[in-house]
Design an enzyme around this catalytic site. Structure first.
Site, PDB file in Angstrom:
ATOM      1  N   GLU A  25      28.550  36.689   4.529  1.00 43.15           N
ATOM      2  CA  GLU A  25      29.722  36.653   5.422  1.00 43.15           C
ATOM      3  C   GLU A  25      30.794  37.651   4.986  1.00 43.15           C
ATOM      4  O   GLU A  25      30.783  38.140   3.852  1.00 43.15           O
ATOM      5  CB  GLU A  25      30.322  35.247   5.466  1.00 43.15           C
ATOM      6  CG  GLU A  25      30.820  34.753   4.124  1.00 43.15           C
ATOM      7  CD  GLU A  25      31.907  33.695   4.228  1.00 43.15           C
ATOM      8  OE1 GLU A  25      32.914  33.945   4.916  1.00 43.15           O
ATOM      9  OE2 GLU A  25      31.754  32.634   3.601  1.00 43.15           O
ATOM     10  N   ASP A 142      32.104  25.369  11.075  1.00 44.81           N
ATOM     11  CA  ASP A 142      30.913  25.618  10.246  1.00 44.81           C
ATOM     12  C   ASP A 142      29.937  24.435  10.366  1.00 44.81           C
ATOM     13  O   ASP A 142      28.719  24.630  10.388  1.00 44.81           O
ATOM     14  CB  ASP A 142      31.283  25.763   8.763  1.00 44.81           C
ATOM     15  CG  ASP A 142      32.101  27.018   8.464  1.00 44.81           C
ATOM     16  OD1 ASP A 142      32.304  27.833   9.379  1.00 44.81           O
ATOM     17  OD2 ASP A 142      32.536  27.166   7.300  1.00 44.81           O
ATOM     18  N   LYS A 159      34.429  22.881  -1.363  1.00 44.47           N
ATOM     19  CA  LYS A 159      35.632  22.940  -2.207  1.00 44.47           C
ATOM     20  C   LYS A 159      36.479  21.694  -2.003  1.00 44.47           C
ATOM     21  O   LYS A 159      36.615  21.209  -0.873  1.00 44.47           O
ATOM     22  CB  LYS A 159      36.413  24.179  -1.775  1.00 44.47           C
ATOM     23  CG  LYS A 159      37.354  24.683  -2.816  1.00 44.47           C
ATOM     24  CD  LYS A 159      37.920  26.010  -2.390  1.00 44.47           C
ATOM     25  CE  LYS A 159      37.126  27.181  -2.929  1.00 44.47           C
ATOM     26  NZ  LYS A 159      37.659  28.471  -2.559  1.00 44.47           N
TER      27      LYS A 159
HETATM   28  N1  PSU Z   1      35.603  27.935   1.673  1.00 43.78           N
HETATM   29  C1  PSU Z   1      35.626  28.662   0.534  1.00 43.78           C
HETATM   30  N2  PSU Z   1      35.744  30.014   0.624  1.00 43.78           N
HETATM   31  C2  PSU Z   1      35.831  30.660   1.823  1.00 43.78           C
HETATM   32  C3  PSU Z   1      35.802  29.862   3.012  1.00 43.78           C
HETATM   33  C4  PSU Z   1      35.676  28.516   2.881  1.00 43.78           C
HETATM   34  O1  PSU Z   1      35.542  28.098  -0.550  1.00 43.78           O
HETATM   35  O2  PSU Z   1      35.969  31.888   1.865  1.00 43.78           O
HETATM   36  C5  PSU Z   1      35.847  30.562   4.349  1.00 43.78           C
HETATM   37  C6  PSU Z   1      34.433  30.697   4.940  1.00 43.78           C
HETATM   38  O3  PSU Z   1      34.359  31.892   5.661  1.00 43.78           O
HETATM   39  C7  PSU Z   1      34.362  29.502   5.879  1.00 43.78           C
HETATM   40  C8  PSU Z   1      35.766  29.472   6.406  1.00 43.78           C
HETATM   41  O4  PSU Z   1      33.414  29.645   6.911  1.00 43.78           O
HETATM   42  O5  PSU Z   1      36.583  29.752   5.276  1.00 43.78           O
HETATM   43  C9  PSU Z   1      36.114  28.136   7.016  1.00 43.78           C
HETATM   44  O6  PSU Z   1      37.326  28.234   7.680  1.00 43.78           O
HETATM   45  P1  PSU Z   1      37.814  27.012   8.608  1.00 43.78           P
HETATM   46  O7  PSU Z   1      38.094  25.898   7.640  1.00 43.78           O
HETATM   47  O8  PSU Z   1      39.040  27.530   9.267  1.00 43.78           O
HETATM   48  O9  PSU Z   1      36.701  26.735   9.570  1.00 43.78           O
END
Ligand code: PSU
Ligand code: MN
Length: 303
Positions: A25, A142, A159
């Site tokens: 990604e 996701d 995380k």
């Molecule tokens: N969690 C991490 N590192 C990241 C992300 C999530 O530990 O870089 C990034 C990934 O690209 C993931 C996105 O798909 O954040 C999720 O964002 P949201 O919670 O807005 O869907």
């Protein structure tokens, strides 16, 4: 061929001739780590995938196309540009048609990988159910993407900026298998255990490749979340992390951070307030995930 897809010639050749390809990604490059560590990490992760016998394909949006496979200068551009969109699934047609530069999240990267015919995707951590989601309804796309797209995701777990227990519940609801590599505990990104038992455990790349084959051959749509615990040397004490996470969550609340800004805000806050220790852990775990993902993709060819 989809006219909005641009597959790098090396990746296209690998896919044609049945070589293993691993998707990566770009949100982690543009919004997950500071420059220049983001670019160095992205390039070293690509090299680790090559060293393990697979072809890397970093995915993002540029010049009206979903790009599958970037060269060094493109990765450099995603690492340095200030106005890169964070592109989740809902943003994809807008950013493509407006010819904007977009870094793709796990959800958008998986969908583009699937369009290209790539089966294995490596990242650091996936998005999930946020703490307090019972009132905010902040649940990453996701997860819903993983319910419907046949691309395996290798990550270091989830995380603990998120609610890991609720994320595991939601993954179960969506029918997404969660397998931890070599451990009974589900990891929490910076730490080897989240305090939650992993729903499933497998101890070899071969067994994981066999499970992917079984799932998709049976027509069971969707991803498998492969959790690869961080090495003990690179891991950070979960209690130490929790204090920073609480501070980050408080700061986000105070600043009124909402929607797609939440995850990048928390990641940036934590990186800045842990004097680089979390960044080093983040780099170590994604490198380890890259090696595992490449081995699984290689194994998958012989199942
Ligand atoms: N969690 C991490 N590192 C990241 C992300 C999530 O530990 O870089 C990034 C990934 O690209 C993931 C996105 O798909 O954040 C999720 O964002 P949201 O919670 O807005 O869907
Ligand atoms: Mn969200």
């Amino acid at each position: 061929m989809n006219e909005y897809l641009h597959i790098h010639p090396e990746v296209a050749e690998a896919l044609r001739s049945g070589k293993p390809v691993v998707a990566l990604e770009s949100t982690i490059i543009s919004h997950g780590m500071p420059y220049p560590k983001n670019v160095e990490t992205a390039l070293s992760v690509e090299q680790i995938i090559r060293d393990n016998g697979a072809i890397p394909a970093t995915i993002g949006v540029m010049n009206g196309k979903a790009v599958v496979g970037m060269d060094r200068s493109q990765i450099e551009a995603f690492g340095q540009a200030k106005d890169v969109w964070k592109v989740s699934l809902r943003d994809l047609p807008y950013v493509v048609s407006q010819q904007l530069m977009g870094a793709t999240t796990v959800a958008a990267t998986m969908r583009i990988a699937s369009m290209a015919g790539i089966k294995v995707f490596v990242t650091g951590g996936i998005g999930g159910v946020h703490r307090g989601a019972e009132t905010t309804m902040d649940i990453s796309a996701d997860l819903t993407e993983m319910a419907q797209t046949n691309v395996a995701v290798v990550s270091a777990g989830v995380k603990s900026i998120l609610d890991i227990g609720l994320t595991l519940e939601y993954l179960e609801t969506l029918g997404i298998p969660v397998v931890t590599f070599g451990s009974d505990d589900f990891p929490s990104f910076y730490s080897r255990s989240s305090g939650h038992r992993s729903p499933l455990r497998l101890d070899s790349e071969k067994a994981i490749a066999e499970m992917l084959a079984a799932k998709w051959s049976m027509g069971l749509t969707g991803s498998v979340l492969i959790a690869n615990p961080i090495s003990a040397e690179a891991s950070i004490d979960p209690q130490e992390m929790e204090a920073y996470i609480q501070q980050a969550l408080d700061a986000a609340k105070k600043a009124g951070i909402k929607g797609k800004e939440v995850t990048p805000f928390l990641l940036k806050y934590i990186a800045e307030h842990t004097s680089g220790e979390s960044l080093e852990a983040n780099i170590a775990l994604i490198r380890s995930n890259a090696a595992l993902g490449a081995k699984i993709s290689l194994r998958s060819l012989s199942v």
